[in-house]
Design a protein around this motif. Structure first.
Motif, PDB file in Angstrom:
ATOM      1  N   ASP A  28      57.750  75.486  34.087  1.00 27.37           N
ATOM      2  CA  ASP A  28      57.351  76.092  35.352  1.00 27.37           C
ATOM      3  C   ASP A  28      55.955  76.668  35.154  1.00 27.37           C
ATOM      4  N   GLU A  30      53.252  79.061  36.679  1.00 28.18           N
ATOM      5  CA  GLU A  30      52.998  80.137  37.651  1.00 28.18           C
ATOM      6  C   GLU A  30      51.502  80.196  37.905  1.00 28.18           C
ATOM      7  N   VAL A  69      54.963  78.921  42.038  1.00 28.58           N
ATOM      8  CA  VAL A  69      55.457  78.206  40.858  1.00 28.58           C
ATOM      9  C   VAL A  69      55.569  76.706  41.139  1.00 28.58           C
ATOM     10  N   HIS A  71      57.154  73.346  39.508  1.00 25.71           N
ATOM     11  CA  HIS A  71      58.204  72.994  38.546  1.00 25.71           C
ATOM     12  C   HIS A  71      58.034  71.548  38.081  1.00 25.71           C
ATOM     13  N   THR A 122      57.957  78.748  30.797  1.00 27.44           N
ATOM     14  CA  THR A 122      57.156  79.202  31.925  1.00 27.44           C
ATOM     15  C   THR A 122      55.786  79.566  31.380  1.00 27.44           C
TER      16      THR A 122
END
Length: 133
Positions: A28, A30, A69, A71, A122
């Motif tokens: 992910d 951000e 975000v 993905h 992430t």
């Protein structure tokens, strides 16, 4: 003869089901600008062996959601080596670069991440002020 046909059909079915793409890891990204999430921004994915300076080299992309975000499901054999080949377990490893570009196609920001089979990572990508895709 009929038994051989059934056996052959079963073998073909097993081979076809084994050749499907399998998610090996997820990332992910951000995306923020001045500490705030950037919604609707396209993030491009590049394997380590391709230049991330040109978005035409990207092997995938995702658009950021309401939380900023994007993905990515990293699949084998497309993105990573398979984790299971003929019943043998392997731990694949790969490095990816995730980047955003401006309207002129110039890279605005990028982040690199090493991913192993089974990872759920992430990463943060802070974009400097200016126009983005």
């Amino acid at each position: 003869m009929k038994k051989i046909q059934i056996l052959l059909l079963a073998l073909v079915a097993v081979m076809v089901s084994a050749c499907g793409f399998k998610t090996e890891a997820t990332v992910d990204v951000e995306v923020t600008q001045k500490g705030k999430p950037m919604v609707g921004t396209t993030v491009y994915k590049f394997p380590e062996d391709r230049s991330a300076l040109y978005k035409d080299n990207a092997t995938g992309s995702a658009v950021t959601n309401a939380g900023g975000v994007a993905h990515f499901d990293l699949k084998s054999p497309e993105d990573m080596d398979p984790s299971n080949i003929a019943g043998q377990r392997f731990e694949g490893k790969a490095t990816f670069v995730f980047a955003v570009f401006d309207a002129n196609g110039d890279q605005r920001a990028a982040v690199s991440v090493e991913v192993k089979t089974g990872d759920k990572k992430t990463v943060k990508l802070d974009v400097p002020e200016g126009n983005v895709n």
